[in-house]
Design an enzyme around this catalytic site. Structure first.
Site, mmCIF file in Angstrom:
data_model
loop_
_atom_site.group_PDB
_atom_site.id
_atom_site.type_symbol
_atom_site.label_atom_id
_atom_site.label_comp_id
_atom_site.label_asym_id
_atom_site.label_seq_id
_atom_site.Cartn_x
_atom_site.Cartn_y
_atom_site.Cartn_z
ATOM 1 N N ARG A 23 0.818 -1.237 0.000
ATOM 2 C CA ARG A 23 0.000 0.000 0.000
ATOM 3 C C ARG A 23 0.842 1.273 0.000
ATOM 4 O O ARG A 23 0.406 2.314 0.478
ATOM 5 C CB ARG A 23 -0.972 0.017 1.185
ATOM 6 C CG ARG A 23 -1.923 -1.161 1.162
ATOM 7 C CD ARG A 23 -3.137 -0.933 2.020
ATOM 8 N NE ARG A 23 -4.003 -2.096 1.934
ATOM 9 C CZ ARG A 23 -3.885 -3.170 2.707
ATOM 10 N NH1 ARG A 23 -2.952 -3.221 3.640
ATOM 11 N NH2 ARG A 23 -4.697 -4.186 2.557
ATOM 12 N N LYS A 83 2.328 11.626 -10.836
ATOM 13 C CA LYS A 83 1.363 10.844 -11.618
ATOM 14 C C LYS A 83 2.043 9.531 -11.988
ATOM 15 O O LYS A 83 3.120 9.539 -12.598
ATOM 16 C CB LYS A 83 0.956 11.588 -12.884
ATOM 17 C CG LYS A 83 -0.117 12.621 -12.650
ATOM 18 C CD LYS A 83 -0.662 13.145 -13.969
ATOM 19 C CE LYS A 83 -1.706 14.210 -13.725
ATOM 20 N NZ LYS A 83 -2.143 14.853 -14.986
ATOM 21 N N GLU A 87 7.408 18.906 -24.937
ATOM 22 C CA GLU A 87 6.850 19.204 -23.597
ATOM 23 C C GLU A 87 7.456 20.497 -23.057
ATOM 24 O O GLU A 87 6.789 21.292 -22.406
ATOM 25 C CB GLU A 87 7.142 18.087 -22.604
ATOM 26 C CG GLU A 87 6.179 16.931 -22.543
ATOM 27 C CD GLU A 87 4.720 17.238 -22.253
ATOM 28 O OE1 GLU A 87 4.388 18.316 -21.710
ATOM 29 O OE2 GLU A 87 3.888 16.378 -22.568
ATOM 30 N N LYS A 97 6.569 23.472 -12.891
ATOM 31 C CA LYS A 97 5.688 22.323 -12.642
ATOM 32 C C LYS A 97 5.508 22.117 -11.138
ATOM 33 O O LYS A 97 4.398 21.834 -10.669
ATOM 34 C CB LYS A 97 6.256 21.056 -13.309
ATOM 35 C CG LYS A 97 5.355 19.856 -13.026
ATOM 36 C CD LYS A 97 5.420 18.730 -14.013
ATOM 37 C CE LYS A 97 4.317 17.725 -13.663
ATOM 38 N NZ LYS A 97 4.301 16.549 -14.487
ATOM 39 N N GLU A 131 -5.086 17.547 -9.532
ATOM 40 C CA GLU A 131 -5.677 18.092 -10.745
ATOM 41 C C GLU A 131 -7.155 18.433 -10.585
ATOM 42 O O GLU A 131 -7.993 18.059 -11.411
ATOM 43 C CB GLU A 131 -5.460 17.127 -11.919
ATOM 44 C CG GLU A 131 -5.515 17.849 -13.251
ATOM 45 C CD GLU A 131 -4.953 17.017 -14.408
ATOM 46 O OE1 GLU A 131 -3.726 16.780 -14.405
ATOM 47 O OE2 GLU A 131 -5.728 16.638 -15.271
ATOM 48 N N ARG A 146 -3.703 22.314 -12.115
ATOM 49 C CA ARG A 146 -2.735 21.377 -12.716
ATOM 50 C C ARG A 146 -3.043 21.105 -14.191
ATOM 51 O O ARG A 146 -2.148 20.774 -14.959
ATOM 52 C CB ARG A 146 -2.712 20.070 -11.915
ATOM 53 C CG ARG A 146 -1.642 19.122 -12.400
ATOM 54 C CD ARG A 146 -1.298 18.031 -11.419
ATOM 55 N NE ARG A 146 -0.274 17.179 -11.970
ATOM 56 C CZ ARG A 146 0.429 16.313 -11.297
ATOM 57 N NH1 ARG A 146 0.221 16.168 -10.010
ATOM 58 N NH2 ARG A 146 1.347 15.571 -11.877
ATOM 59 N N ASN A 190 -1.482 20.815 -19.245
ATOM 60 C CA ASN A 190 -1.932 20.151 -20.473
ATOM 61 C C ASN A 190 -2.079 21.137 -21.629
ATOM 62 O O ASN A 190 -2.826 20.860 -22.573
ATOM 63 C CB ASN A 190 -3.263 19.438 -20.227
ATOM 64 C CG ASN A 190 -3.054 18.182 -19.413
ATOM 65 O OD1 ASN A 190 -2.042 17.505 -19.529
ATOM 66 N ND2 ASN A 190 -4.009 17.882 -18.558
ATOM 67 N N HIS A 204 -2.349 19.890 -25.195
ATOM 68 C CA HIS A 204 -2.572 18.446 -25.130
ATOM 69 C C HIS A 204 -3.927 17.986 -25.674
ATOM 70 O O HIS A 204 -4.097 16.800 -25.941
ATOM 71 C CB HIS A 204 -2.425 17.950 -23.686
ATOM 72 C CG HIS A 204 -0.984 17.866 -23.217
ATOM 73 N ND1 HIS A 204 -0.118 18.936 -23.286
ATOM 74 C CD2 HIS A 204 -0.269 16.848 -22.684
ATOM 75 C CE1 HIS A 204 1.060 18.566 -22.794
ATOM 76 N NE2 HIS A 204 0.995 17.300 -22.432
ATOM 77 N N HIS A 240 -3.532 14.673 -27.763
ATOM 78 C CA HIS A 240 -4.044 13.337 -27.445
ATOM 79 C C HIS A 240 -4.845 12.780 -28.619
ATOM 80 O O HIS A 240 -4.739 11.590 -28.947
ATOM 81 C CB HIS A 240 -4.904 13.372 -26.179
ATOM 82 C CG HIS A 240 -4.098 13.578 -24.930
ATOM 83 N ND1 HIS A 240 -4.568 14.284 -23.833
ATOM 84 C CD2 HIS A 240 -2.842 13.181 -24.594
ATOM 85 C CE1 HIS A 240 -3.627 14.309 -22.898
ATOM 86 N NE2 HIS A 240 -2.582 13.650 -23.333
ATOM 87 N N HIS A 267 4.182 11.287 -28.173
ATOM 88 C CA HIS A 267 3.486 12.279 -27.353
ATOM 89 C C HIS A 267 4.061 13.697 -27.511
ATOM 90 O O HIS A 267 3.326 14.645 -27.801
ATOM 91 C CB HIS A 267 3.523 11.829 -25.895
ATOM 92 C CG HIS A 267 2.848 12.784 -24.978
ATOM 93 N ND1 HIS A 267 1.485 13.008 -25.001
ATOM 94 C CD2 HIS A 267 3.336 13.614 -24.023
ATOM 95 C CE1 HIS A 267 1.167 13.922 -24.101
ATOM 96 N NE2 HIS A 267 2.275 14.312 -23.487
HETATM 97 N N1 GLY Z 1 1.863 15.684 -17.314
HETATM 98 C C1 GLY Z 1 0.995 16.594 -16.709
HETATM 99 C C2 GLY Z 1 0.933 16.462 -15.228
HETATM 100 O O1 GLY Z 1 1.803 15.867 -14.623
HETATM 101 O O2 GLY Z 1 0.003 16.930 -14.639
#
Ligand code: GLY
Length: 341
Positions: free
Chosen positions: A116, A138, A180, A208, A218, A222, A226, A229, A233, A245
């Site tokens: 966990r 993420k 990016e 970031k 998010e 956050r 994007n 994006h 996508h 990407h």
């Molecule tokens: N790649 C976008 C983020 O980490 O929120």
């Protein structure tokens, strides 16, 4: 060496950026750790995978996962879990992800799931990983039904961005990282072009870090990360991932600027700035490949994860870049028709 703090309350961590930064890895490991499970891929140089192998008092095992999106799977996680069990990895121990974004996503999710949740430290060896994937917690894997559908927010305890890794990075992966990186030029008023690469990477990490600390899960802000994006996508899916990407993000940034112009949010000079960064400075493709059509791209953009109410874009404007929900289809179709012409 540059150090950036990701200031998440109670879980803040350091990102070390610079040539030879992997030499700092041992200092980023939790003091109580006795076992280190290094998760990496074939082809990652030993100078990055073996750096803690000889640290006295640590038992280190290296686990290689497959290359390519197909290996970013629950089957890979299951194999890692069995390896962690055989190794006797405990909650006091640590996973170290060494590689590009795919490796750190998988290593992070394995760490989030094992018992966990145990600590993870990332050694990012790609530009895309350094400015994006390794920072912000993420983690996850793909399903046959879609990319990154299973995962967790699991912040690392530290991140190393060793610029020496970029010297051997294949040109296409470098381009993806630049795609990016290009978005950061428009998220603040900073003149990133005036900075040397190490300072620029550290500044992208800092931007970031600030966004993630304000909105880890998010809920709002956050999503600014994007920028470019929404179309990106859709392009990745429409080209069956022929466009990688970062390449798709570069094109998506130009489209986001052109849509911003169509909606009267920015002027032609600002669109030209986007073209200058993407094509002029980073030499990235600005137009999608031939053979794509407006209907299918619009339909794919409706499926974007950010879309809560109709079409959703991150758009530039007089207040800076912001998330705009419920954008009318007509201007999107008109900008897209011109874009594809
Ligand atoms: N790649 C976008 C983020 O980490 O929120």
């Amino acid at each position: 060496m540059r150090r950036v703090t990701v200031p998440i309350p109670d879980r803040s961590y350091e990102v070390v950026v610079g040539s030879g930064a992997v030499g700092e890895l041992a200092d980023l490991l939790p003091e109580r750790a006795r076992r280190v499970a290094v998760v990496t891929q074939p082809g990652i140089p030993a100078q990055f995978t073996d750096v803690v192998a000889h640290v006295p008092g640590l038992e280190v095992e290296v686990f290689e996962i497959g290359v390519g999106e197909a290996a970013k799977s629950l089957a890979t996680i299951e194999t890692l879990m069995s390896s962690f069990a055989r190794m006797g990895l405990t909650r006091n121990d640590v996973v170290v992800g060494v590689g590009g974004g795919m490796v750190t996503d998988v290593a992070g999710f394995a760490a989030a799931s094992w018992h966990r949740g145990i600590p993870v430290v990332h050694v990012s060896t790609s530009l895309l990983g350094m400015v994006d994937a390794a920072i912000g917690g993420k983690t996850g894997v793909n399903l046959p039904e879609g990319k990154n559908l299973v995962g967790a927010f699991w912040q690392p305890s530290g991140v190393v961005c060793d610029l020496d890794a970029l010297a051997t990075l294949p040109a296409r992966e470098m381009r993806c990282g630049l795609g990016e990186m290009a978005k950061y030029h428009f998220l603040t008023g900073d003149d990133l072009l005036a900075m040397e690469l190490d300072e620029r990477i550290a500044r992208c990490v800092e931007i970031k870090a600030e966004v993630v600390a304000a909105d880890e899960r998010e809920g709002g802000r956050r999503a600014l990360l994007n920028y470019g994006h929404t179309l990106a996508h859709a392009l990745e899916i429409a080209t069956d991932h022929e466009l990688a990407h970062g390449e798709a993000v570069a094109i998506g940034l130009i489209f986001a600027a052109e849509l911003g112009l169509e909606l009267g949010r920015i002027d032609e000079a600002r669109v030209a700035e986007h073209r200058h960064v993407v094509a002029g400075e980073y030499d990235l493709m600005m137009r999608p490949p031939d053979g794509l059509d407006v209907d299918s791209l619009v339909s794919l953009m409706h499926r974007d994860k950010k879309a809560l109410d109709g079409l959703t874009f991150v758009l530039d404007g007089s207040n800076g870049v912001e998330v705009v929900q419920g954008v009318d289809e007509a201007p999107v179709r008109s900008a897209l028709s011109r874009f594809l012409a």
